[in-house]
Design a protein around this motif. Structure first.
Motif, PDB file in Angstrom:
ATOM      1  N   ILE A  75       0.838  -1.193   0.000  1.00  0.00           N
ATOM      2  CA  ILE A  75       0.000   0.000   0.000  1.00  0.00           C
ATOM      3  C   ILE A  75       0.882   1.256   0.000  1.00  0.00           C
ATOM      4  O   ILE A  75       1.841   1.360   0.769  1.00  0.00           O
ATOM      5  N   HIS A  76       0.525   2.190  -0.878  1.00  0.00           N
ATOM      6  CA  HIS A  76       1.253   3.446  -1.063  1.00  0.00           C
ATOM      7  C   HIS A  76       0.280   4.610  -0.963  1.00  0.00           C
ATOM      8  O   HIS A  76      -0.927   4.427  -1.048  1.00  0.00           O
ATOM      9  N   HIS A  77       0.830   5.813  -0.866  1.00  0.00           N
ATOM     10  CA  HIS A  77       0.058   7.028  -1.153  1.00  0.00           C
ATOM     11  C   HIS A  77       0.848   7.802  -2.196  1.00  0.00           C
ATOM     12  O   HIS A  77       2.057   7.630  -2.323  1.00  0.00           O
TER      13      HIS A  77
ATOM     14  N   GLY B  10       2.702  -1.938   4.205  1.00  0.00           N
ATOM     15  CA  GLY B  10       2.837  -0.545   3.802  1.00  0.00           C
ATOM     16  C   GLY B  10       4.203  -0.385   3.168  1.00  0.00           C
ATOM     17  O   GLY B  10       5.145  -1.120   3.517  1.00  0.00           O
ATOM     18  N   HIS B  11       4.349   0.533   2.241  1.00  0.00           N
ATOM     19  CA  HIS B  11       5.634   0.759   1.579  1.00  0.00           C
ATOM     20  C   HIS B  11       6.751   0.921   2.605  1.00  0.00           C
ATOM     21  O   HIS B  11       7.859   0.406   2.422  1.00  0.00           O
TER      22      HIS B  11
ATOM     23  N   CYS C 244       5.845   6.621   3.399  1.00  0.00           N
ATOM     24  CA  CYS C 244       4.744   6.086   2.598  1.00  0.00           C
ATOM     25  C   CYS C 244       4.219   4.789   3.223  1.00  0.00           C
ATOM     26  O   CYS C 244       5.032   3.935   3.577  1.00  0.00           O
ATOM     27  N   PRO C 245       2.945   4.645   3.416  1.00  0.00           N
ATOM     28  CA  PRO C 245       1.805   5.337   2.838  1.00  0.00           C
ATOM     29  C   PRO C 245       1.214   6.446   3.713  1.00  0.00           C
ATOM     30  O   PRO C 245       0.054   6.812   3.543  1.00  0.00           O
TER      31      PRO C 245
ATOM     32  N   TYR D 239      -1.478   4.060   7.002  1.00  0.00           N
ATOM     33  CA  TYR D 239      -0.802   2.899   7.598  1.00  0.00           C
ATOM     34  C   TYR D 239      -1.611   2.345   8.771  1.00  0.00           C
ATOM     35  O   TYR D 239      -1.743   1.135   8.920  1.00  0.00           O
TER      36      TYR D 239
ATOM     37  N   LEU E 210      -4.366  -0.151   7.727  1.00  0.00           N
ATOM     38  CA  LEU E 210      -4.054  -1.406   7.030  1.00  0.00           C
ATOM     39  C   LEU E 210      -4.800  -2.630   7.577  1.00  0.00           C
ATOM     40  O   LEU E 210      -5.249  -3.454   6.786  1.00  0.00           O
TER      41      LEU E 210
END
Length: 169
Positions: free
Chosen positions: A38-40, A147-148, A156-157, A162, A165
């Protein structure tokens, strides 16, 4: 412009619909993805379709021209209203987490989630997307969610995303 994916009720905008450039190259994931990262985007939060489309085009150009990626780096991106935008899509190796792309799916939330908070619509939409990926065989049923920042030195994210999640499992 928005398609419904199967009976999972994921609002999806295809690459064709958002005007994606053709990728220079596409490499397939061998088997189903084992991990979801998962990223932003760390850009402005987008909720309006027009604004999200402008951001998508900007992100793809930045990835292809400045970072020399073959395409937009993420498999999927998600706008603030829960609309999912096809990036590289299912079964394609992304360019979202250096050294960790060969067996993973990268999903980017459009916004800066150190400041923004993901809406319940966004969280539900991504959960439905993940269920759809499992049911179609693109995602392993016992996938690992990360999370990244779990895989690199990054924020990130974002702290707010985060913290969300656990919602996805």
């Amino acid at each position: 412009m928005v398609n419904e994916v199967m009976d999972e009720k994921v609002k999806m905008v295809s690459r064709l619909q958002w005007g994606a450039e053709s990728p220079r190259c596409r490499e397939s994931v061998k088997g189903s993805a084992q991990r979801v990262i998962i990223h932003h985007t760390a850009l402005e939060y987008c909720q309006e379709l027009t604004h999200c489309l402008q951001q998508l085009i900007h992100i793809q150009k930045m990835h292809m021209k400045e970072r020399d990626f073959d395409d937009i780096g993420y498999n999927f991106l998600v706008g603030g209203d829960g609309t999912v935008f096809e990036g590289r899509g299912w079964g394609v190796i992304g360019a979202h987490t250096k050294g960790n792309n060969h067996d993973s799916l990268g999903i980017a939330f459009m916004g800066n989630f150190n400041n923004d908070t993901p809406s319940t619509e966004v969280l539900s939409s991504v959960k439905q997307l993940l269920h759809s990926g499992v049911s179609q065989g693109f995602l392993h049923p016992r996938f690992i969610l990360l999370g990244h920042k779990d895989l690199g030195n990054t924020q990130c994210p974002g702290k707010n995303l985060y913290a969300s999640l656990p919602h996805f499992k």
